[in-house]
Scaffold this active site. Structure first.
Site, mmCIF file in Angstrom:
data_model
loop_
_atom_site.group_PDB
_atom_site.id
_atom_site.type_symbol
_atom_site.label_atom_id
_atom_site.label_comp_id
_atom_site.label_asym_id
_atom_site.label_seq_id
_atom_site.Cartn_x
_atom_site.Cartn_y
_atom_site.Cartn_z
ATOM 1 C CD GLU A 105 -2.865 -1.276 2.320
ATOM 2 O OE1 GLU A 105 -2.375 -1.557 3.271
ATOM 3 O OE2 GLU A 105 -4.083 -0.980 2.184
ATOM 4 C CD GLU A 125 -3.511 -6.062 3.679
ATOM 5 O OE1 GLU A 125 -3.523 -6.844 2.777
ATOM 6 O OE2 GLU A 125 -2.906 -5.087 3.750
#
Ligand code: 3HC
Length: 701
Positions: A105, A125
């Site tokens: 990210e 995640e």
């Protein structure tokens, strides 16, 4: 405090480097220092462009998972990302190793991305029960399209740098030294006056509601019981239908919802449990290990073949021994068939298969094992046979060879005692299919040497298994616990439940299959034969009801799927189980014969009677030191027996319910069902922790 992030300059280029071993996770200190360095680079008028890279084995591998579930620490990751994205100078991320989660990210918050060829990127995640929470659900769809982004986020699987380049997640893959290549790239960008390219300003392609519905359907099976996949889809729906900032707000809301979910707590528990399992108190980095370059497997049956596949797949040649050439040929043909299935799915080539098969060396002579470093015996589960094999191995194997038995129940010390080298003997208990199942119980005998254990634990990781150490007892950790689960399921049949009712509820609890469907798949003859052997050794069950229906089915030749009849009927060879009126009648007759009154059994009773015996036996295993820690037991049941990962394993599940409640229920069952056979006698450790208000996680021997 040492700096974890540093800023240096190469002419007009600022080089910001993260150095926070082992995996450069985004701890609070790393986040603060990233903000400091980016702010300094922004303020420095001599800096025209910025490169973010990492030292050590990897680019940032994600948020710091140890911080989850604790009060948030400032600055948060979104503040870091805003600082990077809003700094007004072109930023290039140079990726190596695994740029995962928050790490990827951060990279997506940069204007450009360059990756080493061996690098991987991903948003795993979901494996922690989370969704990407630092803009990943909003930026990745803008970079690669909504559906490819969903594939990456919902599977959690990292992709290679080349694939990332092909779909637009990275700009260029390089083979040269990374930082030098990044500097050259940035110099070109600056020379070309290349524009800033914040992903937040890119538009997301439109995707219809129907496509999302179709996507939901396509993942329904794999996502069953999991909380995060649906939230990922909702976040991506927001990405394609609202402004970037609104999408980001939606992502935050969903991320927090996931973070608080019991599923995420369970999956984070498993992440750390897997790493913890590798740590054995009397083994450390200085413990020597043995070199394993050649392996032998004794027994070319399904188990032996599956075990051999693990080693040839990492390039280790395997001698495969059995009593006849025919037995070995059959075994080799099964292995080949397995690979051909992979070939038909396009996962392998003919050449790959030939290369792997060439690493299998068949023999019927034990003398051919004189040079191997590790032997794994996978013969029939019979003590006399195993002892005979170990005597032979002791006679032919070189000094220093490790001698392992794949027994699933038998006493490893008794087997070791027939050799002159009990220190070299251990159990390596694989689970069927051995080339697929991730669990490996590493059984530590009374005399097993430390370097043998250290080697086995290291080897398990190499062959992509989760190695869990177990002491010696009947059935080790997993099979010992299995008994109570199967026993109660069988008793409930006599008391009025049906196989399909129990199987459905256990499936709904999250197991891939219920106990009777599993039994039909594995073969009802298998368990019955093990019980016959045990009875011969004087260990017959004293309770006539125990495994009664299973044994009756065995006597009737209803072995399960392979005979198209077991607990269920499988008409026309179909794999779909159909409720069997014959079995229902058989159960009713047996119940009547034994004077058991049949009744309706509700969901709660079925689930607690299947699951609580696992917890109770797990407590004994823990107290006896057979398992080193409760989390090891969780790993065994999740990776070897299909316990739902999002419930964290039986011991974690018990902690979440509260041990007092589990203990009280067990006492109630003891009082209701009687205690003639001690089935519901609470384990002393469970009683102690429950009365003290403690959990298994807190227990230290
Ligand atoms: N946070 C904290 N510790 C971490 C960590 C993380 N993200 N990733 C790894 N570690 C720790 C491990 O616990 C282990 O610690 P130990 O030595 O004390 O046991 C150590 O780093 C080494 O890890 P591994 O043994 O797993 O090392 P490998 O080389 O086998 O694997 C890896 C490296 C592929 C990076 C693997 O560790 C991994 O997959 N890590 C998790 C990656 C991940 O899930 N990232 C996403 C986090 S969630 C997130 O980013 C949320 C965001 O969207 C806001």
């Amino acid at each position: 405090m040492n700096n974890l992030v540093t800023l240096t300059k190469h002419n007009s280029i600022a080089l910001i480097a993260v150095n926070s071993p082992p995996v450069n996770a985004l701890s609070q200190q790393v986040r603060s220092e990233l903000i400091e360095c980016f702010t300094a680079a922004q303020k420095d008028d001599d800096v025209a462009g910025i490169i973010l890279h990492c030292q050590g084995r990897t680019f940032i591998a994600g948020a710091d998972i140890t911080e989850f579930g604790k009060p948030p620490l400032s600055p948060d990751l979104n503040a870091v990302i805003s600082t990077i994205e809003g700094n007004g100078k072109p930023v290039l991320a140079a990726l190596h190793g695994t740029a995962l989660g928050g790490g990827f990210e951060v990279a997506m918050a940069c204007d450009y991305r360059l990756a080493e060829r061996s690098a991987k990127v991903g948003l795993p995640e979901v494996l922690l029960g989370l969704i990407p929470g630092a803009g990943g659900t909003q930026r990745l769809p803008r970079l690669v399209g909504a559906i490819p982004a969903l594939d990456i986020m919902v599977s959690g699987k990292p992709i290679s740098a080349s694939k990332a380049e092909a779909i637009g997640a990275v700009d260029k893959v390089v083979d040269d030294e990374l930082v030098a290549a990044a500097i050259a790239y940035m110099e070109r960008l600056l020379a070309d006056n290349a524009p800033l390219r914040p992903v937040r300003n890119m538009s997301a392609e439109h995707v219809s509601e129907d496509s999302f519905s179709e996507y939901r359907r396509s993942i329904a099976k794999q996502a069953r019981g999991y909380f995060a996949p649906e939230r990922i889809i909702q976040a991506v729906q927001a990405a394609v239908s609202s402004s970037f900032d609104d999408g980001l707000a939606k992502e935050r809301e969903l991320f927090i919802e996931c973070l608080k979910s019991p599923e995420s707590e369970a999956l984070r528990h498993l992440f750390f449990s897997e790493r913890q399992a590798a740590k054995i108190p009397d083994i450390n980095a200085d413990t020597p290990t043995r070199t394993i370059k050649q392996v032998a497997v004794v027994g070319a049956g399904t188990m032996g073949g599956g075990i051999a596949m693990n080693f040839i797949q990492i390039g280790i040649p395997v001698r495969i021994v059995d009593i006849s050439h025919e037995a070995i040929e059959r075994g080799l043909a099964t292995i080949r068939k397995n690979y051909e299935r992979a070939l038909s799915k396009g996962k392998m080539t003919e050449a790959d298969i030939e290369k792997l098969m060439s690493l299998l060396i068949p023999t019927i002579n034990y003398s051919d094992l004189s040079e191997v470093d590790l032997v794994i015996e996978a013969a029939f589960e019979n003590m006399q046979i195993k002892k005979e094999i170990f005597r032979k191995l002791d006679g032919v194997c070189k000094q220093g060879a490790m001698l392992a038995t794949n027994t699933s129940t038998l006493d490893v010390d008794e087997i070791a005692a027939v050799t002159q080298r009990p220190a070299d003997v251990l159990g390596l208990h694989f689970f069927s299919p051995a080339n697929v199942m991730r669990l490996l119980e590493v059984v530590r005998g009374e005399h097993t040497a430390l370097d043998v254990l250290a080697t086995a634990m290291k080897l398990s990781k190499k062959i992509n298994k989760i190695g869990v150490m177990s002491g010696v007892c009947f059935g080790f950790i997993g099979n010992r616990m299995l008994h109570g689960y199967g026993r109660e399921a069988g008793l409930m049949l006599l008391e009025g439940a049906t196989p399909e009712q129990i199987d459905k509820l256990v499936y709904d609890f999250g197991f891939p299959m219920g106990p009777f469907a599993v039994s039909d798949l594995a073969g009802n003859d298998v368990g019955a034969k093990v019980r016959e052997e045990r009875a011969k050794d004087g260990f017959a069950s004293k309770d006539e009801r125990d495994n009664l229906i299973s044994d009756k089915l065995y006597q009737l030749g209803r072995f399960g799927q392979k005979t198209a009849a077991g607990f269920y009927n499988y008409e026309d060879g179909a794999r779909t189980p159909q409720p069997s009126p014959e079995v229902k009648a058989l159960i009713a007759v047996e119940a009547q014969r034994l004077g058991i009154e049949q009744r309706e059994i509700d969901t709660e009773e079925i689930i607690t009677r299947c699951i609580y015996p696992l917890i109770n036996e797990g407590a004994r295993i823990l107290e006896e030191g057979i398992a080193l820690r409760a989390s090891d037991i969780d790993l065994v049941w999740i990776n070897g027996y299909g316990f739902p990962p999002y419930r964290g394993g039986p011991m974690f599940y018990a902690d979440q319910i509260g041990l007092r409640k589990v203990y009280d229920t067990i006492c109630r069952y003891r009082d209701t069902f009687g205690n003639e056979f001690g089935y519901w006698e609470p384990a002393p450790l469970l009683e102690k922790l429950a009365l003290e208000g403690k959990s298994f996680a807190e227990y230290k021997k």
